[in-house]
Design a protein around this motif. Structure first.
Motif, mmCIF file in Angstrom:
data_model
loop_
_atom_site.group_PDB
_atom_site.id
_atom_site.type_symbol
_atom_site.label_atom_id
_atom_site.label_comp_id
_atom_site.label_asym_id
_atom_site.label_seq_id
_atom_site.Cartn_x
_atom_site.Cartn_y
_atom_site.Cartn_z
ATOM 1 N N PRO A 1 0.644 -1.214 0.099
ATOM 2 C CA PRO A 1 -0.019 0.123 0.015
ATOM 3 C C PRO A 1 0.948 1.336 -0.170
ATOM 4 N N ALA A 2 1.972 1.171 0.715
ATOM 5 C CA ALA A 2 2.736 2.424 0.723
ATOM 6 C C ALA A 2 3.187 2.996 -0.966
ATOM 7 N N ARG A 3 3.481 1.853 -1.526
ATOM 8 C CA ARG A 3 3.890 2.125 -3.099
ATOM 9 C C ARG A 3 2.913 1.998 -4.202
ATOM 10 N N GLU B 1 -1.202 7.368 -13.188
ATOM 11 C CA GLU B 1 -0.184 8.272 -12.993
ATOM 12 C C GLU B 1 1.187 7.956 -13.724
ATOM 13 N N ARG B 2 1.351 6.651 -13.722
ATOM 14 C CA ARG B 2 2.577 6.138 -14.444
ATOM 15 C C ARG B 2 2.614 6.303 -16.020
ATOM 16 N N PRO C 1 10.607 -3.042 -7.305
ATOM 17 C CA PRO C 1 10.050 -3.092 -5.887
ATOM 18 C C PRO C 1 10.497 -1.795 -5.119
ATOM 19 N N ASP C 2 11.150 -0.603 -5.550
ATOM 20 C CA ASP C 2 11.056 0.336 -4.808
ATOM 21 C C ASP C 2 10.039 1.378 -5.314
ATOM 22 N N GLY C 3 9.312 0.970 -6.278
ATOM 23 C CA GLY C 3 8.208 1.914 -6.879
ATOM 24 C C GLY C 3 8.609 2.677 -8.093
ATOM 25 N N THR C 4 9.801 2.581 -8.542
ATOM 26 C CA THR C 4 10.143 3.211 -9.704
ATOM 27 C C THR C 4 10.052 2.421 -10.996
ATOM 28 N N VAL C 5 9.205 3.404 -12.108
ATOM 29 C CA VAL C 5 9.149 2.835 -13.362
ATOM 30 C C VAL C 5 10.612 2.577 -13.973
ATOM 31 N N GLY C 6 10.838 1.526 -14.453
ATOM 32 C CA GLY C 6 12.210 1.099 -15.001
ATOM 33 C C GLY C 6 13.252 0.747 -14.076
ATOM 34 N N GLY C 7 12.886 0.908 -12.941
ATOM 35 C CA GLY C 7 14.343 0.691 -11.919
ATOM 36 C C GLY C 7 14.806 -0.499 -11.998
ATOM 37 N N LEU C 8 14.316 -1.665 -12.633
ATOM 38 C CA LEU C 8 15.041 -3.084 -12.981
ATOM 39 C C LEU C 8 15.673 -2.947 -14.084
ATOM 40 N N HIS C 9 15.235 -1.922 -14.899
ATOM 41 C CA HIS C 9 15.669 -1.993 -16.329
ATOM 42 C C HIS C 9 16.318 -0.778 -16.887
ATOM 43 N N ASP C 10 17.108 -0.147 -16.139
ATOM 44 C CA ASP C 10 17.877 0.833 -16.480
ATOM 45 C C ASP C 10 16.983 1.811 -16.903
ATOM 46 N N GLY C 11 15.988 2.072 -16.371
ATOM 47 C CA GLY C 11 15.017 3.369 -16.651
ATOM 48 C C GLY C 11 14.066 3.138 -17.771
ATOM 49 N N ARG C 12 14.252 1.897 -18.534
ATOM 50 C CA ARG C 12 13.286 1.801 -19.558
ATOM 51 C C ARG C 12 11.912 1.418 -19.048
#
Length: 652
Positions: free
Chosen positions: A155-157, A263-264, A278-289
């Motif tokens: 729920p936090a993310r 929103e994303r 897992p930290d809620g960022t889009v592309g966080g595991l794919h070098d920003g993609r």
């Protein structure tokens, strides 16, 4: 409150589509019983003694029955609903014994496949919401995602925590079968590399090196984490629970989760991304993609899977929240791929799903067509094929907006096959005949009902022949076999009777533009001998014909503006005759028709009762309006016996 007066007319000619529709009901009743006899054990499980080497397979055991409750809701027998419940229980025990389920729910897998198995469950809940066993399951299953303690939702993310989730919470990676991703998996070659940015792996052939195969497999395990777009299909699990009692927390969860993806998408220029770390960022595991996630834009299907998840999520948000804005997730992606479309033939285009299209299109595969890119990767858009027509069809069906109809017409015009063709095919989703049906609704294909019902009867006959000729070994049978021979066909019945496309196969709820009840038996669906045809859907207008084929019995039909009560009937226009004589004298060659008349009456209610004398029809134009009540699962109850006055009013 008295029912509004509805005119009917005697049938001097019996429409062929009505006879074929009732014949299809009869044939299916024979066929499903034979299926159960041949392929199921007395406790309801499927005759299968093979193993389950990985996480895959749960959906394949529920899918052979996915449309059995739907058939009941259209007017099939009470016995098929009882059988559907029996097989759900039997298969659930079977899969639990095999270690694939915990507390009756899948241990954990992607929502592309979970959705395929759960459409059976949703249909059962909708068919008999008074069955507390399934109501309890609906609440318990939804809590796997709405209760943060279960681990599937953060729920936090505001994110589902993994691509593979379920009764055991988020599972790591993609499963044991892909610890190494080897080139000899020939069935996967058409989809290309699952990940495109691994050093030293540029082509499929590079996976022939065991070190590269290990590297690909380990990367797939490592990067299969966080949220992915296909998880939006989980909103149906929660919406199904909400339909029982309007639970506010369930509604809020759906709206919040869908809003997170909106929103994303807004931050990505309107296009929905496919991965969230897992930290809620889009592309966080794919070098920003924004692309490259599991079951995402790059692999394996792209548009069919991401589009299905986004559309299901948008429809459910609109359904529980009353605002169609979430449908923009789908509008943007469809417009984007249309902007990158090419004109070419399917036959000459190396698309990943080419085999299925070649089988379906036949000679039309060589004709030029509008092909849209299905996938996006390191070199941009690729993998061109016809747009899956279920996506723009369901988008328009949900909104009834002119702009969505215009987009749909553009897609229809780009198909290689003629819009009046009714091709004799059937896949496991039992879909694909949207094009000629939509042309019928547009007034351009008047022969569609009879031709489509004839085709559906042919498909039942073929499935029956397959069942009599193929007798697989339970130890070695392919787990897709039972889907391939399921003889219950509902696509055409659903289109013609309810005015609704085939259910979105990866997890859509069983909506209907019109729903029916047998007023005298107090159960869902058309009464026996009655056939129905929706011939127009235009904004808030629905044109409907009801036919009573019984030569001696009056039938009463409850017509409801929607299955779950999200729409009401504002008014109804019915058409009849005045001054005629029926049946007239036996010395006449025929009865004497009167002058045609039309009468419009206010309904201002969720439903309308239509009384059909023997061999009569009712032609109606219905106007719908958004209901002031929240949608709910509901099952009909028998109405009081018809009065002599109501019988007289129904005659000419």
């Amino acid at each position: 409150m008295p029912q509004p007066f509805v005119r009917t007319v005697p049938m001097r000619e019996i429409p062929a589509w009505a006879v074929l529709e009732r014949r299809l009901f009869d044939e299916i009743e024979v066929a499903w019983r034979r299926f159960a006899e041949l392929y199921c054990e007395p406790d309801g499980r499927i005759r299968y003694t093979g193993g389950f080497p990985d996480r895959d397979g749960v959906d394949d055991f529920y899918e052979p029955f996915f449309n059995w409750p739907t058939f009941h809701a259209l007017g099939g027998s009470d016995e098929i609903l009882d059988a559907a419940k029996h097989h759900w229980e039997g298969v659930t025990r079977q899969l639990t014994e095999a270690g694939m389920l915990t507390d009756e729910y899948e241990n954990g897998y992607d929502w592309f496949h979970q959705g395929e198995s759960l459409i059976f469950f949703y249909a059962l809940c909708a068919a008999d919401p008074g069955d507390e066993r399934f109501a309890e399951r609906a609440r318990r299953f939804a809590a796997l995602y709405t209760d943060p303690a279960r681990g599937n939702y953060d729920p936090a993310r505001n994110m589902i925590t993994a691509p593979h989730t379920g009764a055991l919470g988020p599972l790591e990676g993609t499963g044991p079968q892909w610890q190494a991703y080897r080139a000899e998996q020939r069935e996967m070659r058409a989809y290309g590399l699952p990940l495109e940015h691994l050093p030293g792996i540029e082509r499929w052939e590079d996976l022939e090196d065991p070190a590269n195969a290990d590297a690909m497999g380990q990367a797939m395990q490592r990067l299969a984490a966080g949220d992915v777009a296909v998880n939006l299909a989980a909103t149906s699990l929660v919406a199904n629970r909400w339909l029982y009692d309007g639970d506010p927390a369930s509604r809020d969860w759906i709206l919040r989760y869908v809003d997170g993806w909106r929103e994303r998408a807004a931050a990505n220029g309107g296009m929905i991304p496919d991965n969230v770390a897992p930290d809620g960022t889009v592309g966080g595991l794919h070098d920003g993609r924004w692309y490259g996630g599991h079951y995402g834009w790059t692999w394996p299907h792209g548009l069919p899977s991401v589009g299905m998840g986004a559309l299901i999520g948008g429809i459910n948000a609109a359904f529980v929240g009353g605002d169609d804005a979430a449908l923009d997730l789908t509008r943007v992606m469809l417009d984007t791929v249309l902007d990158h479309a090419i004109t070419a033939s399917v036959e000459e285009t190396p698309m990943s799903l080419r085999g299925g299209w070649l089988s379906r299109l036949g000679a039309d595969a060589s004709k030029p067509a509008l092909l849209v890119p299905h996938r996006f990767g390191r070199h941009g858009w690729f993998d061109y094929g016809p747009m899956p027509l279920d996506l723009p069809t369901w988008l328009w069906w949900t909104s009834r907006e002119p702009g969505d109809w215009d987009r749909l017409r553009r897609v229809m015009a780009g198909y290689p096959e003629a819009s009046v063709d009714v091709k004799p095919f059937r896949d496991k989703a039992e879909a694909g005949h949207e094009l000629p049906w939509l042309a019928f609704l547009a007034g351009e294909n008047p022969d569609y009902p009879a031709r489509a019902l004839s085709m559906a009867l042919g498909q039942v006959a073929r499935r029956m022949a397959l069942m009599e000729t193929e007798h697989p070994d339970p130890a070695t049978v392919h787990i897709h076999f039972w889907q391939r021979v399921n003889p219950v066909v509902t696509e055409i019945l659903g289109q013609l009777i309810t005015g609704t496309p085939q259910v979105l196969y990866n997890g859509g709820l069983p909506f209907q533009a019109l729903a029916y009840e047998d007023a005298d038996r107090g159960r869902p669906g058309l009464p026996r001998d009655v056939a129905a045809l929706v011939s127009r859907l235009d904004g808030d207008r629905i044109d409907l014909t009801l036919v009573n084929l019984a030569p001696t019995a009056t039938r009463r039909v409850v017509v409801r503006a929607s299955r779950f009560g999200e729409q009401d009937l504002a008014e109804a226009t019915s058409f009849g005759e005045e001054g005629g004589e029926y049946p007239g004298s036996s010395v006449w060659y025929t009865s004497r028709p009167g002058e045609p008349v039309a009468e419009t009456v206010a309904v201002d209610a969720p439903e309308l009762v239509v009384e059909l004398p023997p061999s009569h029809r009712a032609d109606l134009v219905l106007t719908t309006v958004a209901s002031r009540r929240e949608p709910r699962h509901r099952r009909g109850t028998a109405l009081p016996a018809a009065t002599h006055e109501s019988k007289e009013h129904s005659h000419v």
